[in-house]
Design a protein around this motif. Structure first.
Motif, PDB file in Angstrom:
ATOM      1  N   ARG A  37       0.742  -1.383  -0.691  1.00 42.68           N
ATOM      2  CA  ARG A  37       0.024  -0.046   0.084  1.00 42.68           C
ATOM      3  C   ARG A  37       0.706   1.129   0.226  1.00 42.68           C
ATOM      4  O   ARG A  37       0.265   2.391  -0.579  1.00 42.68           O
ATOM      5  N   LEU A  38       2.388   1.675   0.495  1.00 43.52           N
ATOM      6  CA  LEU A  38       3.120   2.077   0.870  1.00 43.52           C
ATOM      7  C   LEU A  38       4.183   1.996   0.552  1.00 43.52           C
ATOM      8  O   LEU A  38       4.888   2.057   1.662  1.00 43.52           O
ATOM      9  N   GLU A  43       9.205   1.298   3.017  1.00 39.90           N
ATOM     10  CA  GLU A  43      10.575   0.537   2.766  1.00 39.90           C
ATOM     11  C   GLU A  43      11.790   1.619   3.980  1.00 39.90           C
ATOM     12  O   GLU A  43      12.829   1.113   4.478  1.00 39.90           O
ATOM     13  N   GLU A  44      11.437   2.684   4.209  1.00 44.20           N
ATOM     14  CA  GLU A  44      12.537   3.861   4.643  1.00 44.20           C
ATOM     15  C   GLU A  44      12.094   3.244   6.048  1.00 44.20           C
ATOM     16  O   GLU A  44      12.770   3.631   6.648  1.00 44.20           O
ATOM     17  N   LEU A 101       3.804   6.468   9.685  1.00 43.54           N
ATOM     18  CA  LEU A 101       3.674   5.525   7.921  1.00 43.54           C
ATOM     19  C   LEU A 101       3.358   7.161   7.009  1.00 43.54           C
ATOM     20  O   LEU A 101       2.566   6.920   6.613  1.00 43.54           O
ATOM     21  N   THR A 102       4.111   8.098   7.901  1.00 44.05           N
ATOM     22  CA  THR A 102       3.930   9.783   6.934  1.00 44.05           C
ATOM     23  C   THR A 102       5.652   9.211   6.887  1.00 44.05           C
ATOM     24  O   THR A 102       6.590   9.320   7.539  1.00 44.05           O
ATOM     25  N   PRO A 103       6.270   9.578   5.478  1.00 44.32           N
ATOM     26  CA  PRO A 103       7.657  10.388   5.323  1.00 44.32           C
ATOM     27  C   PRO A 103       8.153  11.406   7.101  1.00 44.32           C
ATOM     28  O   PRO A 103       9.040  10.958   7.312  1.00 44.32           O
ATOM     29  N   VAL A 104       7.735  12.135   7.690  1.00 42.09           N
ATOM     30  CA  VAL A 104       8.149  13.135   9.009  1.00 42.09           C
ATOM     31  C   VAL A 104       8.114  11.507  10.178  1.00 42.09           C
ATOM     32  O   VAL A 104       8.934  11.941  10.881  1.00 42.09           O
ATOM     33  N   GLY A 105       6.879  10.953   9.860  1.00 37.78           N
ATOM     34  CA  GLY A 105       7.145  10.292  11.121  1.00 37.78           C
ATOM     35  C   GLY A 105       8.009   9.426  11.384  1.00 37.78           C
ATOM     36  O   GLY A 105       8.881   8.653  12.062  1.00 37.78           O
TER      37      GLY A 105
END
Length: 142
Positions: A37-38, A43-44, A101-105
């Motif tokens: 889904r993301l 992966e990050e 599950l956000t870039p900043v998180g």
């Protein structure tokens, strides 16, 4: 083709990150279940969990960002924001609750006060922040 978020990993490796055993297990499972889904963020997050120093919760310093922590940070524009790092089901930006599950998180987890991090936003912008303060999670945060 590598996802743009993967470009952040090399820079983040400059900072040691520390994660509790419980957060490590839950976040690894969450990232694995989110790969379809993301993929970029999952992966990050997996890469962050692979390089993290895993410690018992009792050995995680209070100034380290973990799930449920309230984090005050200064963005590259000088603006100071305070957010709480939460699991996706509890995210609510109006209440300052940011999903892992956000870039900043994903960028915040495991860092400590005084550290800075750069990441790529979902719209491709390069952003930076410096962690000003970390408040440990409340007992009922997770």
């Amino acid at each position: 083709m590598r996802h743009p978020l993967r470009q952040n990993i090399k820079q983040r490796r400059e900072h040691e990150i520390v994660v509790s055993e419980n957060d490590h297990a839950r976040l690894t499972g969450l990232a694995e279940s989110s790969l379809d889904r993301l993929p970029g963020i999952a992966e990050e997050l997996l890469a962050e969990m692979e390089r993290a120093k895993i410690r018992p919760l009792s050995r995680i310093p209070a100034n380290v960002v973990r799930m449920g922590s309230t984090v005050t940070f200064r963005g590259g524009d000088g603006e100071v924001k305070t957010v709480t790092l939460v699991y996706p089901g509890k995210a609510d930006i109006a209440e300052g609750k940011v999903s892992i599950l956000t870039p900043v998180g994903a960028a915040l987890i495991g860092l400590r006060e005084g550290q800075s991090v750069a990441w790529t936003s979902r719209d491709g912008r390069r952003l930076e922040l410096e962690i000003v303060a970390v408040e440990a999670p409340r007992a009922d945060a997770n």
